[in-house]
Design a protein around this motif. Structure first.
Motif, PDB file in Angstrom:
ATOM      1  N   ARG A 109       1.203 -13.125  -3.401  1.00  0.00           N
ATOM      2  CA  ARG A 109       1.723 -13.824  -1.895  1.00  0.00           C
ATOM      3  C   ARG A 109       2.814 -14.097  -1.962  1.00  0.00           C
ATOM      4  NH1 ARG A 109      -2.592 -14.809   2.160  1.00  0.00           N
ATOM      5  NH2 ARG A 109      -3.826 -14.743   0.784  1.00  0.00           N
ATOM      6  N   GLN A 128       4.439  -7.342   3.339  1.00  0.00           N
ATOM      7  CA  GLN A 128       3.024  -6.487   3.174  1.00  0.00           C
ATOM      8  C   GLN A 128       2.774  -7.231   1.967  1.00  0.00           C
ATOM      9  OE1 GLN A 128       3.660  -2.796   3.059  1.00  0.00           O
ATOM     10  NE2 GLN A 128       5.209  -2.272   4.167  1.00  0.00           N
ATOM     11  N   ASN A 129       2.347  -8.147   2.002  1.00  0.00           N
ATOM     12  CA  ASN A 129       1.629  -9.057   0.766  1.00  0.00           C
ATOM     13  C   ASN A 129       0.474  -8.667   0.889  1.00  0.00           C
ATOM     14  OD1 ASN A 129       3.925 -10.626   0.213  1.00  0.00           O
ATOM     15  ND2 ASN A 129       2.961 -12.170   1.748  1.00  0.00           N
ATOM     16  N   ASN A 130      -0.558  -7.900  -0.537  1.00  0.00           N
ATOM     17  CA  ASN A 130      -1.261  -7.130  -0.435  1.00  0.00           C
ATOM     18  C   ASN A 130      -2.789  -7.833  -1.013  1.00  0.00           C
ATOM     19  OD1 ASN A 130      -3.054  -5.512  -1.046  1.00  0.00           O
ATOM     20  ND2 ASN A 130      -2.293  -4.583  -2.454  1.00  0.00           N
ATOM     21  N   THR A 131      -3.183  -8.303  -0.318  1.00  0.00           N
ATOM     22  CA  THR A 131      -4.391  -9.897  -0.063  1.00  0.00           C
ATOM     23  C   THR A 131      -5.285  -9.836  -1.393  1.00  0.00           C
ATOM     24  OG1 THR A 131      -5.378  -8.792   1.822  1.00  0.00           O
ATOM     25  CG2 THR A 131      -4.018 -10.473   2.140  1.00  0.00           C
ATOM     26  N   LYS A 132      -5.844  -8.067  -1.100  1.00  0.00           N
ATOM     27  CA  LYS A 132      -7.063  -7.930  -2.485  1.00  0.00           C
ATOM     28  C   LYS A 132      -6.305  -8.508  -3.792  1.00  0.00           C
ATOM     29  CE  LYS A 132      -8.220  -3.439  -0.524  1.00  0.00           C
ATOM     30  NZ  LYS A 132      -8.375  -2.811  -1.199  1.00  0.00           N
ATOM     31  N   PRO A 153       0.524  -1.052   0.171  1.00  0.00           N
ATOM     32  CA  PRO A 153       0.000  -0.400  -0.258  1.00  0.00           C
ATOM     33  C   PRO A 153       0.557   1.229   0.017  1.00  0.00           C
ATOM     34  CG  PRO A 153      -0.487  -1.550   1.865  1.00  0.00           C
ATOM     35  CD  PRO A 153       0.465  -2.384   0.989  1.00  0.00           C
TER      36      PRO A 153
END
Lengths: 85, 263
Positions: A82, A74-78, A8
């Protein structure tokens, strides 16, 4: 979906990264030294455990720096992204 | 509360001021002073100025939000907009970092953020006490988050939790080298979380104390410079207080995400 991990934007700002990097490096060195010192205390192997774990702690500190710089903790799960370093 | 108790306790800690010459004592701000000594069963739970300022931080946070939302309207007024913006800001962090399964952690994250934020900010009032400049306070917060993460990891993933320390695609002969490094970097998390907040707050307030000491001791033609620096630096400290609360909360979300998802 392949591609680089995109953290982010606000957490990518230079100042927050710099603050995290400085404290993570120092903390890892202290934790490594602390573990080595405690092990020396219990096993009476002064000073070798302190030295070895100090080196491990430094390595861990630099590994933390790498992780922060790559943004890979910081993995953007949206986006379902991953990736592991 | 007996205010003469407060006055006595503070008088004990005040530095001895020789006639006319102020003493440089930047660490005076960090003195923990016991107001009411309570020690049931040998546990020291005296009410000190640290405790009082924590209560004040909680009261201010609670009061501000209560006041902003006392008569909520569909088209928000000013205070309500601020409260909604704060809510959405934190909701964005939790959603971006943890995802939908982070919903149940949101109240805790919200409380954590505003507690740290108001503890940082209230410390900037002259004569107050900065709660988060005590390593024991930040250490307790960081340690409880760390224990929560370990508990969550073990609860959700069982023994596969230990697979976190072994990165993918590693040749097995490197394991004795890499696993201690991974364990140490995992253990460094609560330490760095605690020390970052503590060091920033302590350094900021010590610097403010030293700068203002120069303002007080210089004569009129020299005092404007450190006074200007003090003003600017106070503003910077407000910003740093916000950034530190934000980083603390964001890293808490990152560690929770690691515990929930990447094991």
């Amino acid at each position: 979906m392949e591609g680089p991990v995109t953290p982010p934007p606000a957490t990518n700002s230079g100042m927050s990264m710099a603050l995290r990097m400085s404290s993570d490096l120092v903390a890892a060195i202290f934790v490594g030294g602390g573990i080595g010192y405690l092990l020396d205390h219990w096993c009476n192997t002064q000073p070798w455990m302190t030295v070895i774990f100090f080196v491990f702690g430094t390595a861990a500190g630099f590994r933390n720096l790498y992780r922060i710089a790559m943004g890979s903790d910081q993995n953007n799960t949206k986006t379902g992204n991953r990736s592991r370093p | 509360m007996n205010f003469s108790l407060v006055a006595e306790a503070w008088a004990e800690t005040a530095p001895n001021v020789a006639a006319g010459a102020p003493k440089l004592d930047p660490l005076h701000h960090f003195q923990v002073v016991n107001y009411v000594k309570l020690a049931p069963f040998g546990f020291d739970i005296s009410i000190s100025n640290s405790v009082v300022w924590m209560w004040l931080a909680v009261a201010v946070a609670f009061g501000l939000f209560r006041y902003a939302l006392r008569a909520p309207t569909l088209v928000p007024g000013r205070m309500q907009s601020v409260a909604e913006a704060a809510y959405l800001f934190l909701d964005g962090i939790v959603n971006d970092v943890i995802g939908p399964s982070g919903k149940k952690f949101f109240p805790g994250i919200f409380t954590l953020f505003f507690f740290v934020l108001f503890c940082n900010w209230l410390g900037l009032i002259p004569g107050s006490f900065t709660v988060t400049s005590q390593l024991i306070v930040t250490g307790t917060l960081a340690l409880s988050i760390f224990v929560l993460c370990i508990f969550l990891g073990v609860y959700h993933h069982g023994w596969k939790f230990l697979g976190f320390f072994v990165p993918h695609g590693l040749p097995p002969f490197l394991l004795p080298l890499i696993v201690p490094i991974e364990v140490i970097s995992f253990l460094a998390r609560p330490v760095s979380l605690a020390v970052r907040l503590f060091a920033n707050m302590t350094a900021g307030h010590t610097l403010l104390g030293v700068l203002f000491f120069f303002t007080v001791t210089l004569s009129w033609f020299g005092a404007w410079l450190p006074f200007g620096f003090t003003v600017v630096f106070s503003g910077f400290e407000v910003f740093i207080g916000f950034i530190q609360a934000y980083i603390f909360t964001m890293l808490t979300c990152v560690y929770l995400n690691d515990a929930l998802h990447l094991h």
